[in-house]
Structures are given as structure tokens and as C-alpha cells.
Scaffold this motif. Structure first.
Motif, PDB file in Angstrom:
ATOM      1  N   ALA A   1      36.982  40.785  29.347  1.00 47.87           N
ATOM      2  CA  ALA A   1      37.284  41.185  30.998  1.00 47.87           C
ATOM      3  C   ALA A   1      37.217  42.606  30.731  1.00 47.87           C
ATOM      4  O   ALA A   1      37.951  43.113  29.786  1.00 47.87           O
TER       5      ALA A   1
ATOM      6  N   ALA B   1      44.908  45.366  31.734  1.00 43.49           N
ATOM      7  CA  ALA B   1      43.487  45.335  31.706  1.00 43.49           C
ATOM      8  C   ALA B   1      43.269  45.720  30.349  1.00 43.49           C
ATOM      9  O   ALA B   1      42.327  44.694  29.832  1.00 43.49           O
TER      10      ALA B   1
ATOM     11  N   PRO C   1      38.250  44.478  33.907  1.00 46.41           N
ATOM     12  CA  PRO C   1      38.567  44.632  34.971  1.00 46.41           C
ATOM     13  C   PRO C   1      38.783  46.407  35.698  1.00 46.41           C
ATOM     14  O   PRO C   1      39.243  46.820  34.733  1.00 46.41           O
TER      15      PRO C   1
ATOM     16  N   LEU D   1      44.051  43.698  39.186  1.00 42.98           N
ATOM     17  CA  LEU D   1      43.087  43.858  38.405  1.00 42.98           C
ATOM     18  C   LEU D   1      42.023  42.984  38.954  1.00 42.98           C
ATOM     19  O   LEU D   1      42.130  41.664  39.364  1.00 42.98           O
ATOM     20  N   LEU D   2      40.770  43.794  39.327  1.00 39.72           N
ATOM     21  CA  LEU D   2      39.669  43.274  39.966  1.00 39.72           C
ATOM     22  C   LEU D   2      38.545  43.226  39.074  1.00 39.72           C
ATOM     23  O   LEU D   2      38.217  44.138  38.332  1.00 39.72           O
ATOM     24  N   VAL D   3      37.540  42.031  39.083  1.00 38.70           N
ATOM     25  CA  VAL D   3      36.461  42.172  38.288  1.00 38.70           C
ATOM     26  C   VAL D   3      35.353  42.323  39.347  1.00 38.70           C
ATOM     27  O   VAL D   3      35.314  41.700  40.569  1.00 38.70           O
TER      28      VAL D   3
ATOM     29  N   LYS E   1      39.759  38.994  42.312  1.00 37.03           N
ATOM     30  CA  LYS E   1      40.856  39.199  41.505  1.00 37.03           C
ATOM     31  C   LYS E   1      41.344  38.450  40.428  1.00 37.03           C
ATOM     32  O   LYS E   1      41.292  37.347  40.554  1.00 37.03           O
ATOM     33  N   LEU E   2      41.732  39.120  39.437  1.00 37.45           N
ATOM     34  CA  LEU E   2      41.832  38.504  37.925  1.00 37.45           C
ATOM     35  C   LEU E   2      43.369  38.177  37.686  1.00 37.45           C
ATOM     36  O   LEU E   2      43.956  37.249  37.143  1.00 37.45           O
TER      37      LEU E   2
END
Ligand code: BT5
Length: 246
Positions: free
Chosen positions: A89, A81, A91, A99-101, A110-111
Motif C-alpha cells: 500500500a 501509512a 496511500p 489514508l487514500l489510495v 479510503k484505506l
């Protein structure tokens, strides 16, 4: 530790499978396997990781920390991250490895994902094989329909195409540093503080391995997810967690 022994492929089944067999046949920490695309990318619990061209897919061998090994997947996620920060980003970390945005009112997207396999009896010494998949320069049509609305690209956040070689170098340096940091008490404390600060879903209900459970409270000192179930606290070190409403 330097990550210099690098093998690059255009097309593989899974960099993680290749890196695992390298670790078992004596490759030293620092070895890296990178691919432009994967036919059979692996997630946790035998799930699939979609790996179209344009993304970054790598697996790196790192020394398995003697203490703090349970923190390793979170530490890797948090380091990842950090390394995406320069590309705009921010996240959150969904326990243990996504890792979520989060960009309401849109659903979380999901990134990137991290997969850690331990090879404690590797010939070169106890080794962690850390697999990282990041959605970078692909587009929604490159993914199967049900995933399209739940995937986000780093290029969208950065507002430009992101050079994969530059991103790879930044990520590898961050992962190696984060693994080294787990060797000291202070390093583990700092790592935990960072992971807690970016923990996704605090206060939200969760479904654990298909069963509705309580609400997410925090991470404990070993990196287990603390779930509040009425007056009881459950400490989850492994399992599949779905945040309700997602
Ligand atoms: C992960 O698993 O998030 C870990 C992914 C690790 C992939 C890397 S790529 C390099 C190395 N080589 C490998 O073979 N693997 C590693 P998990 O938390 O189980 O997430 C899998 C779930 O995420 C799937 O079931 C889908 O719902 C979703 N998914 C699959 N591909 C995705 C993608 N490209 N972007 C976002 N979500 C995806």
C-alpha cells in the motif's frame, strides 16, 4: 514506549470510547483496546466509521507531546501509512487524518482513518487517545451502498489475506515511535517532511466546512493545511476539508 496492556473484544460500540474512559480513569500510556468489530465506530466531527468484521480497529493511549501536539494526527497518519507499505500500500495522506489510495482513473478510495482525542488532564499525565481503523480483509458488500466504491481493502492491495495480529503489532510499534519522534526538533522536521511528501490534493480546489475555498498549497510547520486563496494564504488547523471533484 511499549504498548503491552492490551484488551481485546469481539464486539464493542467503539474502542475509542472505551480507551477514552480508561485514560480518564488513570490507565497508563501503552494501554491498547482492540475489537473485531464496532457497532458505533467514530470518525471525526461525530461521523461514523463503518467497522465490519475483517478490519482492524484499535485505540492506543500515548503520551501527549509537550510540543508538536498539533502535528500528532498527521504524524500518526504518516506512521500508519509507513506500516502499510509492506502490504504493497502506498496511500496518500488527506489532511488531517485519512489514508487514500489514488489509482487513476478510479476515484480515490479510503484505506484507513485516524482519530486523535487529547486528554490533557488525564491522571497518568497528558494523554493522546489514538484511534486507528484500517480496512483489511472485508469486502465491498460489508459496507453501506454509497461507501462501497470509495473504500479499499489492504488485502486487495497485498493480493492476499492479511493477518490482523501481525498488522496490529506493526502499527502499534510505528505509532509509538512516531509519537516519541515529536519530542525533538529534528524528529518534528523529519515528520513534517514525510507528511508533506505524501500530502494528498496539492494544487486542487477544496471545500472547507461546506464553503468553497482556495487550492491546497502545503502544510505549515505546525501541521496546518495552507490554502492559497488568491494572494492570501489561509492556515487551517481544524475543520472539514473536501477536495473538489472527489
Ligand atoms: C476517520 O474519520 O477517518 C477516523 C476513523 C477512526 C476510526 C477508528 S476505529 C478504532 C477507533 N474507534 C473508533 O470509534 N474510531 C476509531 P473521518 O475522517 O471523519 O471519516 C469518516 C468518513 O469516512 C465517513 O463519514 C464516511 O464517509 C467514511 N467512512 C466510514 N467508514 C469507512 C470505512 N470503513 N472505510 C472508508 N471510509 C469510511
Amino acid at each position: 514506549m511499549e504498548t503491552t496492556r492490551r484488551q481485546h473484544f469481539n464486539h464493542v460500540d467503539s474502542t475509542q470510547r472505551i480507551a477514552l474512559s480508561l485514560a480518564r480513569s488513570g490507565a497508563a500510556p501503552g494501554s491498547v483496546v482492540v475489537a473485531d468489530r464496532q457497532d458505533d465506530g467514530r470518525g471525526r466531527l461525530d461521523r461514523r466509521w463503518e467497522s465490519p468484521e475483517g478490519g482492524l480497529y484499535l485505540s492506543v493511549l500515548l503520551p501527549l507531546p509537550a510540543s508538536g501536539a498539533t502535528l500528532l494526527p498527521l504524524a500518526m497518519g504518516s506512521a500508519l501509512a509507513d506500516s502499510l507499505g509492506p502490504y504493497s500500500a502506498r496511500p496518500l495522506l488527506k489532511w488531517p487524518n485519512d489514508l487514500l489510495v489514488v489509482d487513476p482513473p478510479r476515484p480515490a478510495r479510503k484505506l484507513a482513518g485516524v482519530l486523535v482525542d487529547a486528554v490533557p488532564d488525564a491522571p497518568a499525565g497528558a494523554t493522546a487517545v489514538v484511534g486507528v481503523g484500517v480496512n483489511v480483509n472485508s469486502s465491498p458488500v460489508d459496507y453501506p451502498m454509497p461507501l462501497r466504491a470509495r473504500v479499499v481493502q489492504l488485502s486487495e492491495l497485498a493480493g492476499r489475506e492479511v493477518p490482523l495480529d501481525e498488522l496490529e503489532r506493526t502499527i502499534l510499534a510505528a505509532l509509538a515511535l512516531a509519537a516519541d519522534r515529536l519530542a525533538t526538533r529534528d524528529g518534528r522536521d523529519e515528520t513534517l517532511a514525510e507528511c508533506r511528501a505524501r500530502l494528498f490534493g496539492r494544487g486542487q480546489g477544496v471545500v472547507v466546512d461546506g464553503r468553497p475555498s482556495g487550492t491546497i498549497e502545503d502544510l505549515d510547520d505546525d501541521g496546518a493545511l495552507v490554502i492559497c486563496e488568491g494572494n492570501a494564504r489561509r492556515h487551517l488547523l481544524a475543520g472539514d476539508v473536501r477536495v473538489e471533484g472527489m
